[in-house]
Motif scaffolding. Structure first.
Motif, PDB file in Angstrom:
ATOM      1  N   PHE A 314       0.829  -1.211   0.000  1.00  0.00           N
ATOM      2  CA  PHE A 314       0.000   0.000   0.000  1.00  0.00           C
ATOM      3  C   PHE A 314       0.862   1.259   0.000  1.00  0.00           C
ATOM      4  O   PHE A 314       2.065   1.222   0.281  1.00  0.00           O
ATOM      5  N   ARG A 315       0.196   2.367  -0.291  1.00  0.00           N
ATOM      6  CA  ARG A 315       0.797   3.692  -0.142  1.00  0.00           C
ATOM      7  C   ARG A 315      -0.215   4.584   0.569  1.00  0.00           C
ATOM      8  O   ARG A 315      -1.438   4.401   0.435  1.00  0.00           O
ATOM      9  N   GLU A 316       0.288   5.550   1.305  1.00  0.00           N
ATOM     10  CA  GLU A 316      -0.592   6.496   1.987  1.00  0.00           C
ATOM     11  C   GLU A 316      -1.105   7.537   0.993  1.00  0.00           C
ATOM     12  O   GLU A 316      -0.358   7.998   0.124  1.00  0.00           O
ATOM     13  N   VAL A 317      -2.374   7.900   1.130  1.00  0.00           N
ATOM     14  CA  VAL A 317      -2.965   8.929   0.265  1.00  0.00           C
ATOM     15  C   VAL A 317      -3.559  10.023   1.145  1.00  0.00           C
ATOM     16  O   VAL A 317      -4.061   9.753   2.245  1.00  0.00           O
ATOM     17  N   ASN A 318      -3.503  11.226   0.640  1.00  0.00           N
ATOM     18  CA  ASN A 318      -3.971  12.382   1.401  1.00  0.00           C
ATOM     19  C   ASN A 318      -5.446  12.626   1.104  1.00  0.00           C
ATOM     20  O   ASN A 318      -5.803  13.401   0.213  1.00  0.00           O
ATOM     21  N   LEU A 319      -6.322  11.937   1.848  1.00  0.00           N
ATOM     22  CA  LEU A 319      -7.768  12.074   1.675  1.00  0.00           C
ATOM     23  C   LEU A 319      -8.412  12.328   3.029  1.00  0.00           C
ATOM     24  O   LEU A 319      -7.965  11.800   4.051  1.00  0.00           O
ATOM     25  N   SER A 320      -9.470  13.106   3.012  1.00  0.00           N
ATOM     26  CA  SER A 320     -10.229  13.329   4.243  1.00  0.00           C
ATOM     27  C   SER A 320     -11.185  12.163   4.463  1.00  0.00           C
ATOM     28  O   SER A 320     -11.410  11.346   3.564  1.00  0.00           O
ATOM     29  N   ASP A 321     -11.763  12.096   5.650  1.00  0.00           N
ATOM     30  CA  ASP A 321     -12.697  11.018   5.957  1.00  0.00           C
ATOM     31  C   ASP A 321     -13.972  11.104   5.110  1.00  0.00           C
ATOM     32  O   ASP A 321     -14.689  10.116   4.959  1.00  0.00           O
ATOM     33  N   LYS A 322     -14.266  12.272   4.570  1.00  0.00           N
ATOM     34  CA  LYS A 322     -15.480  12.438   3.763  1.00  0.00           C
ATOM     35  C   LYS A 322     -15.284  11.972   2.319  1.00  0.00           C
ATOM     36  O   LYS A 322     -16.260  11.764   1.601  1.00  0.00           O
ATOM     37  N   GLU A 323     -14.046  11.826   1.895  1.00  0.00           N
ATOM     38  CA  GLU A 323     -13.773  11.430   0.514  1.00  0.00           C
ATOM     39  C   GLU A 323     -13.699   9.920   0.380  1.00  0.00           C
ATOM     40  O   GLU A 323     -13.263   9.225   1.294  1.00  0.00           O
ATOM     41  N   GLU A 324     -14.131   9.432  -0.795  1.00  0.00           N
ATOM     42  CA  GLU A 324     -14.081   8.005  -1.064  1.00  0.00           C
ATOM     43  C   GLU A 324     -12.671   7.599  -1.508  1.00  0.00           C
ATOM     44  O   GLU A 324     -11.829   8.439  -1.808  1.00  0.00           O
ATOM     45  N   ALA A 325     -12.472   6.291  -1.569  1.00  0.00           N
ATOM     46  CA  ALA A 325     -11.188   5.754  -2.001  1.00  0.00           C
ATOM     47  C   ALA A 325     -10.904   6.161  -3.450  1.00  0.00           C
ATOM     48  O   ALA A 325     -11.822   6.396  -4.239  1.00  0.00           O
ATOM     49  N   VAL A 326      -9.638   6.232  -3.793  1.00  0.00           N
ATOM     50  CA  VAL A 326      -9.226   6.598  -5.145  1.00  0.00           C
ATOM     51  C   VAL A 326      -9.104   5.336  -5.988  1.00  0.00           C
ATOM     52  O   VAL A 326      -8.481   4.351  -5.570  1.00  0.00           O
ATOM     53  N   GLY A 327      -9.719   5.347  -7.179  1.00  0.00           N
ATOM     54  CA  GLY A 327      -9.648   4.213  -8.085  1.00  0.00           C
ATOM     55  C   GLY A 327      -8.430   4.287  -8.981  1.00  0.00           C
ATOM     56  O   GLY A 327      -7.631   5.227  -8.916  1.00  0.00           O
ATOM     57  N   ALA A 328      -8.302   3.292  -9.859  1.00  0.00           N
ATOM     58  CA  ALA A 328      -7.140   3.212 -10.736  1.00  0.00           C
ATOM     59  C   ALA A 328      -7.103   4.346 -11.756  1.00  0.00           C
ATOM     60  O   ALA A 328      -6.043   4.633 -12.314  1.00  0.00           O
ATOM     61  N   GLN A 329      -8.244   4.993 -12.008  1.00  0.00           N
ATOM     62  CA  GLN A 329      -8.239   6.135 -12.924  1.00  0.00           C
ATOM     63  C   GLN A 329      -7.593   7.355 -12.288  1.00  0.00           C
ATOM     64  O   GLN A 329      -7.282   8.328 -12.982  1.00  0.00           O
ATOM     65  N   GLY A 330      -7.408   7.318 -10.966  1.00  0.00           N
ATOM     66  CA  GLY A 330      -6.753   8.424 -10.288  1.00  0.00           C
ATOM     67  C   GLY A 330      -7.693   9.429  -9.678  1.00  0.00           C
ATOM     68  O   GLY A 330      -7.260  10.507  -9.245  1.00  0.00           O
ATOM     69  N   ILE A 331      -8.989   9.126  -9.602  1.00  0.00           N
ATOM     70  CA  ILE A 331      -9.972  10.037  -9.013  1.00  0.00           C
ATOM     71  C   ILE A 331     -10.756   9.288  -7.935  1.00  0.00           C
ATOM     72  O   ILE A 331     -10.840   8.060  -7.973  1.00  0.00           O
ATOM     73  N   PRO A 332     -11.335  10.006  -6.946  1.00  0.00           N
ATOM     74  CA  PRO A 332     -12.138   9.339  -5.930  1.00  0.00           C
ATOM     75  C   PRO A 332     -13.340   8.632  -6.544  1.00  0.00           C
ATOM     76  O   PRO A 332     -14.002   9.154  -7.447  1.00  0.00           O
ATOM     77  N   LEU A 333     -13.616   7.433  -6.039  1.00  0.00           N
ATOM     78  CA  LEU A 333     -14.752   6.657  -6.527  1.00  0.00           C
ATOM     79  C   LEU A 333     -16.057   7.237  -5.991  1.00  0.00           C
ATOM     80  O   LEU A 333     -16.067   8.027  -5.049  1.00  0.00           O
ATOM     81  N   THR A 334     -17.161   6.818  -6.615  1.00  0.00           N
ATOM     82  CA  THR A 334     -18.502   7.217  -6.175  1.00  0.00           C
ATOM     83  C   THR A 334     -19.246   5.968  -5.746  1.00  0.00           C
ATOM     84  O   THR A 334     -19.454   5.056  -6.559  1.00  0.00           O
ATOM     85  N   ALA A 335     -19.651   5.918  -4.472  1.00  0.00           N
ATOM     86  CA  ALA A 335     -20.360   4.740  -3.971  1.00  0.00           C
ATOM     87  C   ALA A 335     -21.657   4.541  -4.749  1.00  0.00           C
ATOM     88  O   ALA A 335     -22.455   5.461  -4.905  1.00  0.00           O
ATOM     89  N   GLY A 336     -21.858   3.323  -5.243  1.00  0.00           N
ATOM     90  CA  GLY A 336     -23.071   3.008  -5.984  1.00  0.00           C
ATOM     91  C   GLY A 336     -23.039   3.393  -7.445  1.00  0.00           C
ATOM     92  O   GLY A 336     -23.997   3.091  -8.165  1.00  0.00           O
ATOM     93  N   ARG A 337     -21.953   4.022  -7.912  1.00  0.00           N
ATOM     94  CA  ARG A 337     -21.877   4.431  -9.320  1.00  0.00           C
ATOM     95  C   ARG A 337     -20.564   4.026  -9.988  1.00  0.00           C
ATOM     96  O   ARG A 337     -20.502   3.986 -11.216  1.00  0.00           O
ATOM     97  N   SER A 338     -19.538   3.738  -9.225  1.00  0.00           N
ATOM     98  CA  SER A 338     -18.240   3.372  -9.803  1.00  0.00           C
ATOM     99  C   SER A 338     -18.122   1.857  -9.887  1.00  0.00           C
ATOM    100  O   SER A 338     -18.603   1.135  -9.009  1.00  0.00           O
ATOM    101  N   ILE A 339     -17.470   1.390 -10.941  1.00  0.00           N
ATOM    102  CA  ILE A 339     -17.212  -0.038 -11.092  1.00  0.00           C
ATOM    103  C   ILE A 339     -15.753  -0.257 -11.486  1.00  0.00           C
ATOM    104  O   ILE A 339     -15.114   0.616 -12.070  1.00  0.00           O
ATOM    105  N   ALA A 340     -15.254  -1.435 -11.163  1.00  0.00           N
ATOM    106  CA  ALA A 340     -13.942  -1.884 -11.637  1.00  0.00           C
ATOM    107  C   ALA A 340     -14.167  -2.822 -12.807  1.00  0.00           C
ATOM    108  O   ALA A 340     -15.047  -3.693 -12.761  1.00  0.00           O
ATOM    109  N   VAL A 341     -13.385  -2.661 -13.881  1.00  0.00           N
ATOM    110  CA  VAL A 341     -13.530  -3.456 -15.095  1.00  0.00           C
ATOM    111  C   VAL A 341     -12.172  -4.024 -15.494  1.00  0.00           C
ATOM    112  O   VAL A 341     -11.153  -3.729 -14.873  1.00  0.00           O
ATOM    113  N   ASP A 342     -12.186  -4.821 -16.541  1.00  0.00           N
ATOM    114  CA  ASP A 342     -10.951  -5.390 -17.079  1.00  0.00           C
ATOM    115  C   ASP A 342     -10.215  -4.309 -17.865  1.00  0.00           C
ATOM    116  O   ASP A 342     -10.643  -3.920 -18.951  1.00  0.00           O
ATOM    117  N   LYS A 343      -9.099  -3.832 -17.313  1.00  0.00           N
ATOM    118  CA  LYS A 343      -8.359  -2.739 -17.934  1.00  0.00           C
ATOM    119  C   LYS A 343      -7.746  -3.148 -19.275  1.00  0.00           C
ATOM    120  O   LYS A 343      -7.455  -2.301 -20.120  1.00  0.00           O
TER     121      LYS A 343
END
Length: 501
Positions: A314-343
């Protein structure tokens, strides 16, 4: 989509049939004779129309173009929420300046993303119209299968410590400095999650990196790689499977972790191991069932973890508790709207409408699910054209929901209109005009089946003199017969005695 590709290729096949027939005859002759005649090379025929690129193709997939009215549940979704998630994906897409990716959609998302850049929509109907005007729906699944398949994932929230104690003694490691992936610098952010990974010894020697068992036994301990310490190795295993975690400390502080690298071994699902061993039935399998069994069987849990030789750093990321996890695209994910696919097959930012029934409310419930999701992440276990991991957010409830998802679902991929085969057909140039009625009468076409002259179709009385005549099909030339060339009789060769050396 494949029908469009066939129609587009038909003209090219017809135009090149004469040269193809001659080439087939030459191949047939060469295969049957040792001394083929030296034939002059046929000149390349210039096609009268430009060769436009064919509609995209995804390896191992089958697809069917749909009308929006045929997309079940499309009108019932919250399109504004999907639009906001798609617009977030457009930020890195609009910022790209290099060559597009060599994949099905390639850079075709640039066009709808440019349109979304200036549209601050606040109305669901307008968001729905945006998708319908910029995309075409395409039913997609793996070749030979009617549906796709979904699982769920989330961001665990765990208790931990900044230092090792008797209670917190499971290390969470950052990437070691001797981990090496060909084609990447050792300090690159987020190394790939597929392909070989090496341990660099000295300047030149490369050997496979340590597997999970070796790392758990302390191969990289004491090197200052520990980010934090957890209570339970099962917590670490599931954080590695999810690819992110939030660790809360007793002093009120916390740290946010994201995937950074892996050790090069393929992922093995521990749930599948339990099914194969007959420990948990397939129909009862869930993340909660795995946790319960591992808690009750500590020694068996250790062996089970080591069946999955893959290990995540892992690596540490600078996110607040209100922000979602960052996906492989490099932006915070959206709960219920983001998906992971075969890159390897898909491009980040692609919208997928996923429809079916899922156990959202409880383990046995069949909650209708019809939602437009945006591809923003990937995972080593996500393989195939209609395979997705649905992101449900952070915490225990998100973990419970995502942990029980293993279900077939309908996948509709939203394809930018720039790749729509019907739109391509509209850009094809008009063919050359046919000969006039007078020319058609002077040179009537013959029916190859009957061998008699076939008159050109008579034009209606109210048409002009340059009415296009409808001619019969032009027969293809018969292939050149295989005629054996005459050979000159060979004179007998007298054997000469070998010279003595």
């Amino acid at each position: 989509m494949k029908t469009g590709a066939t129609a587009l290729c038909a003209g090219v096949v017809a135009l090149s049939s004469f040269s193809l027939g001659a080439e087939a005859a030459r191949r047939h002759y060469r295969s049957h004779h040792h001394h083929p005649p030296q034939l002059p090379a046929a000149p390349l025929r210039a096609l009268p129309y430009p060769q436009l690129p064919l509609p995209f193709e995804i390896p191992g997939a089958q697809y069917l173009p749909l009308a929006w009215a045929d997309v079940k549940g499309w009108s019932d979704d919250n399109h504004l929420a999907a639009y906001k998630t798609f617009r977030a994906s457009c930020k890195p897409i609009n910022a790209q300046t290099g060559a597009s990716e060599p994949k099905a959609l390639a850079g075709s998302l640039n066009e709808p993303c440019r349109a979304a850049k200036s549209l601050e929509l606040a109305d669901d109907a307008k968001a729905k119209t945006f998708f319908e005007e910029n995309f075409a729906p395409l039913r997609i699944s793996r070749l030979g299968e009617p549906d796709g398949f979904v699982t769920g994932y989330y961001e665990p929230v765990l208790e931990g410590s900044r230092t090792q104690t008797d209670v917190y003694n499971v290390p969470v490691y950052r990437r070691p400095s001797n981990l090496f992936v060909r084609g990447y610098k050792q300090d690159s952010v987020s190394l790939p999650n597929k392909g070989p990974v090496y341990r660099k010894i000295g300047r030149r020697k490369l050997v496979p990196y340590y597997d999970r068992a070796e790392i758990e036994d302390g191969k990289i301990a004491g090197r200052g790689l520990e980010i934090a310490w957890l209570k339970d190795p099962t917590d670490l295993l599931f954080a590695q499977i999810q690819g992110s975690a939030r660790i809360k400390f007793d002093d009120g502080g916390s740290v946010r972790l994201n995937y950074d690298a892996y050790n090069g071994y393929p992922y093995t699902a521990v749930g599948r191991v339990l099914i194969e061993r007959g420990i948990i039935p397939k129909e009862e399998m869930s993340m909660q069932k795995i946790r319960e069994w591992m808690a009750q069987n500590p020694d068996g849990a250790k062996d089970l973890r080591r069946q999955n030789r893959s290990y995540i750093f892992f690596r540490e990321v600078n996110l607040s508790d209100k922000e979602e996890a960052v996906g492989a695209q490099g932006i915070p994910l959206t709960a219920g709207r983001s998906i992971a696919v075969d890159k390897a097959l898909h491009v980040y930012g692609t919208p997928f409408f996923i429809e079916g029934e899922l156990p959202i409310e409880s383990e046995r419930s069949k909650t209708p699910f019809h939602r437009l999701m945006i591809a923003q992440d990937t995972g080593s276990a996500i393989i195939g054209p209609a395979r997705a991991d649905l992101y449900f957010g952070a915490g225990q409830e998100a973990g419970r929901v995502s942990g029980r998802l293993r279900h077939p679902m309908h996948f509709v991929m939203l394809v930018p209109k720039g790749l729509d085969p019907s739109a391509r057909a509209a850009r094809l140039p008009v063919p050359d005009p046919r000969p006039s009625e007078k020319i058609a009468k002077l040179f009537p076409q013959t029916d190859p089946g009957k061998g008699t002259a076939k008159p050109a179709a008579a034009a209606p009385a109210d048409t002009k003199s340059d009415t296009v005549a409808i001619a019969g099909p032009v027969p293809l030339p018969a292939p050149r017969p295989a005629i054996e060339a005459d050979r000159e009789p060979q004179r007998p060769v007298k054997k000469r005695p070998q010279r003595q050396q």
